[in-house]
Design an enzyme around this catalytic site. Structure first.
Site, PDB file in Angstrom:
ATOM      1  N   LYS A 219       7.062  13.640   4.797  1.00  0.00           N
ATOM      2  CA  LYS A 219       7.253  12.291   4.248  1.00  0.00           C
ATOM      3  C   LYS A 219       8.595  12.323   3.546  1.00  0.00           C
ATOM      4  CE  LYS A 219       5.244   9.076   0.834  1.00  0.00           C
ATOM      5  NZ  LYS A 219       4.034   8.753   0.036  1.00  0.00           N
TER       6      LYS A 219
ATOM      7  N   GLU B 186       8.781   6.432  -1.258  1.00  0.00           N
ATOM      8  CA  GLU B 186       8.079   6.513  -2.538  1.00  0.00           C
ATOM      9  C   GLU B 186       8.578   7.681  -3.399  1.00  0.00           C
ATOM     10  OE1 GLU B 186       3.871   4.408  -1.656  1.00  0.00           O
ATOM     11  OE2 GLU B 186       3.942   6.512  -1.109  1.00  0.00           O
TER      12      GLU B 186
ATOM     13  N   ARG C 298       6.981  11.277   9.392  1.00  0.00           N
ATOM     14  CA  ARG C 298       6.280  10.023   9.112  1.00  0.00           C
ATOM     15  C   ARG C 298       7.231   8.830   9.067  1.00  0.00           C
ATOM     16  NH1 ARG C 298       3.547   9.412   4.370  1.00  0.00           N
ATOM     17  NH2 ARG C 298       1.590   8.555   5.079  1.00  0.00           N
TER      18      ARG C 298
ATOM     19  N   LYS D 238       1.748   4.676  10.773  1.00  0.00           N
ATOM     20  CA  LYS D 238       0.473   4.106  10.315  1.00  0.00           C
ATOM     21  C   LYS D 238       0.032   2.990  11.252  1.00  0.00           C
ATOM     22  CE  LYS D 238       0.887   5.271   5.410  1.00  0.00           C
ATOM     23  NZ  LYS D 238       0.835   4.810   4.009  1.00  0.00           N
TER      24      LYS D 238
ATOM     25  N   ASP E 169       0.171  -1.020   4.741  1.00  0.00           N
ATOM     26  CA  ASP E 169      -0.381   0.243   4.230  1.00  0.00           C
ATOM     27  C   ASP E 169      -1.898   0.252   4.235  1.00  0.00           C
ATOM     28  OD1 ASP E 169      -0.578   2.734   3.144  1.00  0.00           O
ATOM     29  OD2 ASP E 169      -0.109   2.111   1.094  1.00  0.00           O
TER      30      ASP E 169
ATOM     31  N   GLU F 233      -8.951   4.158   0.685  1.00  0.00           N
ATOM     32  CA  GLU F 233      -8.052   3.782  -0.404  1.00  0.00           C
ATOM     33  C   GLU F 233      -8.135   2.292  -0.731  1.00  0.00           C
ATOM     34  OE1 GLU F 233      -3.978   4.867   0.295  1.00  0.00           O
ATOM     35  OE2 GLU F 233      -3.224   3.678  -1.378  1.00  0.00           O
TER      36      GLU F 233
ATOM     37  N   TRP G 209       6.016  -4.478  -4.748  1.00  0.00           N
ATOM     38  CA  TRP G 209       4.868  -3.782  -5.339  1.00  0.00           C
ATOM     39  C   TRP G 209       3.779  -4.781  -5.736  1.00  0.00           C
ATOM     40  CZ3 TRP G 209       7.907  -0.209  -9.287  1.00  0.00           C
ATOM     41  CH2 TRP G 209       8.474   0.870  -8.590  1.00  0.00           C
TER      42      TRP G 209
END
Lengths: 721, 721
Positions: free
Chosen positions: B304, B308, B341, B377, B382, B410, B560
């Site tokens: 990754k 982030e 990723r 993904k 997400d 999650e 965010w």
């Protein structure tokens, strides 16, 4: 430490699928496996053919369920429930309220008190019966567990006559569990408390936790860390805690919470937490009222104040009494208790860290409210493999003191080293303070016998976690067990406790019991030998307290450093706590202080705790101190190797799963004992300049190698390295 | 959320001691309980009276052990091991190397490939036999597990003819497990990897983990978090990882590690991690050589980078190709793979977060080394309860793409909500990208069929933890199971997978299977209804991603914030990603892009993902958007209540332990569905100003109440709130 992969492959070939997992350790000492001895099996079956067991309280129903489950499993028996005794072999269980037969045993009932019980063979209506009687439902619960222990350990029921009641009132586990499920000094996984799923989901494990505790008489649990979060006192978390309390209540266990001293600021919106401030005092009263609304039998608060960065009354220029009594006032209307910890480690560096608690607390003796008990660690430093007893014991004559033992092995090899702690607990309990002359043992003090205290207590910092076997190391279960047994009665012997535990946990096979019990009983001394012999202390790696770190001397505060504690130099080693040094010995009563004042009279095991001793000092053995120290370290490793040999002979005597697990863990312990020995001997040799005998196994690396070992992500540290 | 304690007390009375714990969930779908149907029991016993199973490799021995253990338990049978077929009812297991009988089935063997197998009834030497054949030992292992599945699910063996081989080569679990045993987005306790005790102690659980994975064809495990610590690449930790690899190898599972891009600086002592720096490149080559010394079959790295806060090639003004190919070069000599990723979330705020991965990666297509696979993904945001397929699928025609699904919930209620994820996985897999015209499904792309890629892979972010039942919620086991099954073959139906899982995990009782399967199959749509209907997304509480948080709009970075994603205002709600907005639709091929461009042609389930829609817009149902949204939220809650009703009828059909656990968890799910519904409906109503129909259950609090809910210590966040 690097370990060869070859042995892993070897182990792998030994391991088999564990989905068919007969022995994962979850059942602890409550396995209730079928009784193997056919004579006993038949005798037991004859003795409990029928059962008279009335009563419908949750606790009595739990006791009855325990009994019937266990009898079904151990004896393949479902005793008929009867209302009157009409045949031999009737088991009568009850209190005077639930059983007229029990009520007749007035002397035994009187002796039982609030928590005790009696187990007796008796003739009722001309029939040979067994009685389990008590004053209270809780007494019955304890009696049932102990009746089952008789069966689990293969005792005869022929003429049984047992009267038991606890010597100590509060027998409490302290969980250093954080609300995020990390566990400070926890080496068995994460916290068993699933806060996020509470109160909606009750993990059956909570019930098994309560059962296990009740089986050894533990009657209290502090469920959160003494390094506390104020969040635990918010409404949402009180409701969560009440769900745990509901589980515990049935098993006679009270829930306690830590009280973060600054909670009035953090969750109360106040500007201060000054214990003499009226608003603060009211906040705590209101909070106590709120807690008891959710948890009517809430036990009370435990507080770590003004220690290791925790807030406390000294933050506001108040003292421990001001802080403790404020909380005591809030709890008093509800019969709650404050357990105020004497483990203080404040911002100032004392001349001798060992003296600090005594210096702070002794002057306060007599000023605490009557629902405050001061919780004192067994020794004055911090849960070392060996410490002399804490000088506060015997010294606080007008204040009840609660013992704080550490069950989790913070300084004793985490959950990879087999160390049976009962002998260590006993060593402290049997120490004589001489506070009121000979026989003023620490045990007597915490039993409240020394000065007829109303409160008495023993706390154990739990070693319980989410690991399936609860404690990580299968033998660490014995330390939980031994703590409970000793809290019930400090006079019980380490050996008897080990014997019971082994029989209940593994097998009745004496060819296993005898050698493994011996291994357990010597294991603590073995660990002292390879870690901190002759009174050495706190020379572990700092932060995590794992592995040797005697060389660490660069931390900001002197008393954070191992070098502060061993004070090795070219002349010798050890901390002079005599009148020529810190004079910590003066905190003890004579003749203890006199004994510790002189090298000659100081027990060898405490030598370097109290004295700075020349490397060439002649020990009673005739050896120099240096040679004696080297011998201890080498003996420690040899003893671990002997443990391995003993254990290897146990294969086939118990289940393969636990046999293999312990075998692997002993191999780790051996590697780490060598690591300790080599690192410490090489380090102290750099001062003594004296040789390791040529015939001894040579350290396989030099001192620098050991000094440069970097360990990461050690458990129980929550980020601390 | 506060839950009444009354129901707890109710539950307590239902719970009994669990030391006698028949069903703690540990055995997963490999329970091997005795076959209950007597006809099947007898038929099975007749079919496997004897066994011809040669070979002595660890994998073959493991397969044999699995088979013999299972037959013993299911059929109380120990088949005689024979060297030749002399009677009916002989089970022949082997590869062409170990079995001449198997070698004769050349077509089946050829079809099996490297990992496949065949299971057939056959006539050998005139005797009626069963064959499990494969090219490789691993194929045999898979064949044995699937043979056992036939017995576990009650299939007839009469004329069985199965040829299976996986459609996807790398079927990998991604553990977001930190070395301190916390698990990012883990809701089932702590990490199962006990790093501290490795390599010396091999937890039998590692073996059971490997067995469970092998049983569903998972052949790889990334054991540490993509938010990586460089420490995992130090010698000590490689030795620890090699101990895990030794366990996994027997079960056909390769170990992978995350590569922290800045490791050359952090543990290598270099000044840079620039992928074009010669020293850095050499460091990685040396590191790869070192790894393969300890783990000869090491799978490779997952990275990754530049996301982030993680370091990456962009830190040095290089791109993803520079970074990935450097690592690929290091691994190439050892046949290792880089999984790079595409989840990028860098320091710059994009105009539309959904477009970022495509924008960064599409231009790099064709430049990656042939041992790099880009892990994408399922959707562009997400792991939401519902997302349209990621636009990179179909778009990277010269680069193999690996699917990244999230098994851990999650954004789907952690381990308290029952959500069967197979329908969600399938929804993505069956989406048609139209990259090469109709039928260019996402499944085809990741199978490598679209452009004949050599590499293919599917990754699942694991939901496994230290909880005894592995996954927290008993039904979360189904998501691990379904992931494995779909990675083997994406064409399998959600229903068939659920059917198998239920039969193996609970019971063969059709009166349980039928309603509970229906409950599972609708559970994901139910969750979408009460969380994010009609294409809403990322309106969860920020940080922990638990509970509703559509009002959050004050975080530093626009993307965010939930308000960024739903863009509710007085006119309407939804993110305009059409040509009048961010034009994210342009990243899709026609006709998909055209479909998504227009409100009328956009599937209703994606409506607010692509469009800002008026509250009064008339939906196909004839209702306004507002009313439709309200109805979805209410329907979600109603569906959970129906799940509860269905479940309550299951009492007695399965074990009490799991029945009670699920019952409690469904009650939590119901409370939280109501919380979601009320919070979202009230929040969106503050924009729409339109009514909730009077006949609907009224929210029991106002919007402020929900906005002010404070949640602490949510699991999986490692301190993030």
């Amino acid at each position: 430490m690097n370990k060869p992969t070859a042995c892993i492959i070897l182990f792998l070939s030994m391991l088999t699928s564990s989905f068919v997992k007969a022995e994962d350790g979850y059942r602890l000492w409550l396995r209730y496996d079928k009784v193997q001895n056919s004579t006993l099996y038949n005798n037991y079956r004859q003795s409990v053919k029928q059962m008279q067991f009335n009563g419908s309280s949750p606790t009595l129903l739990a006791a009855k369920r325990e009994l019937t489950n266990a009898l079904q499993q151990m004896l393949n028996l479902q005793p008929a429930l009867v209302n009157s005794v009409t045949s031999n072999g009737t088991l009568i269980v009850g209190t005077p309220k639930t059983s007229a037969n029990v009520a007749k045993f007035s002397n035994d009932i009187a002796a039982a008190g609030d928590e005790g019980y009696f187990i007796k063979s008796a003739n009722i209506n001309g029939k040979s019966c067994l009685m389990i009687g008590a004053n209270t439902d809780k007494g019955i619960l304890y009696g049932v567990f102990n009746f089952l222990k008789l069966l689990q350990t293969g005792q005869s029921l022929q003429s049984v006559a047992i009267n038991e009641s606890p010597k100590i009132k509060m027998r409490v586990l302290n969980h250093w569990d954080n609300l995020d499920r990390t566990v400070e000094r926890g080496y068995a996984g994460s916290s068993i408390w699933k806060w996020h799923k509470l109160p909606g989901y009750i993990d059956p494990r909570y019930i098994d936790y309560a059962r296990a505790n009740a089986s050894i008489g533990i009657n209290g649990a502090v469920v959160n860390n003494v390094n506390a979060s104020a969040i635990s006192l918010t409404k949402d978390y009180l409701i969560k805690a009440s769900a745990l309390a509901n589980v515990f209540r049935t098993y006679g266990i009270k829930i306690y919470l830590t009280a973060r001293f600054s909670a009035p600021i953090e969750i109360g919106g106040l500007k201060t937490a000054d214990p003499l401030d009226a608003g603060v005092r009211q906040w705590w009263k209101d909070k106590a009222d709120e807690i008891y609304k959710y948890i009517p039998d809430f036990g009370g608060f435990i507080v770590k104040a003004n220690s290791e960065g925790q807030p406390g009354p000294q933050t506001y220029n108040r003292n421990h009494v001001d802080g403790a009594n404020m909380l005591a006032d809030a709890l008093k209307p509800h019969n709650g208790i404050v357990m105020w910890r004497a483990f203080v480690y404040d911002d100032k560096v004392p001349d001798d860290r060992a003296k600090q608690a005594y210096n702070e607390f002794k002057p306060l003796d007599g000023q605490f409210s009557d629902n405050v008990i001061v919780q004192v660690k067994n020794g004055a430093i911090d849960f070392q493999p060996r410490e002399p007893f804490h000088p506060l014991f015997g010294a606080m004559r007008k204040t009840p003191l609660m013992m704080e033992f550490q069950i989790t092995q913070e300084y004793l090899g985490f959950s990879t080293h087999l160390v049976y702690l009962a002998p260590m607990f006993k060593e402290t309990l049997e120490s004589d303070t001489y506070a009121k002359g000979k026989g003023s043992t620490v045990a007597k003090d915490i039993e409240g016998q020394l000065d007829k205290q109303t409160l008495s207590g023993m706390a154990g910092v739990a070693n319980i976690g989410s690991d399936v076997n609860w404690t990580g190391h299968p033998f660490a279960q014995a330390n939980w067990y031994a703590f409970g047994r000793l809290a019930w009665n400090p006079a019980q012997s380490s050996e008897a406790i080990a014997d019971d535990w082994l029989r209940m946990t593994f097998t009745q096979d004496n060819s296993f019991i005898k050698p493994v019990k011996a291994l357990m009983l010597s294991s603590r001394e073995t660990t002292v030998d390879y870690m901190t012999p002759l009174g050495l202390h706190h020379i572990m790696g700092t932060g995590a307290h794992y592995g040797p770190g005697p060389w660490v001397g660069n931390l900001a505060r002197p008393d954070w450093n191992p070098t502060y504690y061993h004070k090795a130099d070219s002349a010798g080693v050890g901390f002079d706590r005599t009148s020529t040094g810190s004079n910590a010995v003066a905190q003890y009563f004579p003749p203890v202080r006199d004994e510790f004042e002189h090298i000659e009279t100081t027990p060898e095991k405490y030598l370097l705790w109290f004295h700075h001793v020349s490397w060439k000092h002649t020990m009673p053995s005739g050896k120099t101190l240096w040679q004696e120290m080297v011998d201890h370290y080498y003996r420690g490793v040899d003893s671990v190797r002997n443990m391995q040999k003993t254990w290897s002979l146990m294969q086939g005597k118990i289940d393969d799963a636990r046999y293999n697990e312990v075998k692997q863990l002993l191999a780790i312990q051996e590697q780490e004992a060598v690591w300790w020995r080599n690192a410490c001997v090489l380090y102290f040799q750099s001062f003594s300049k004296m040789p390791i005998p040529a015939s001894y196994e040579k350290p396989d690396h030099d001192l620098n190698y050991y000094r440069n070992q970097k360990l990461y992500f050690l458990p129980g540290t929550n980020g601390v390295q």
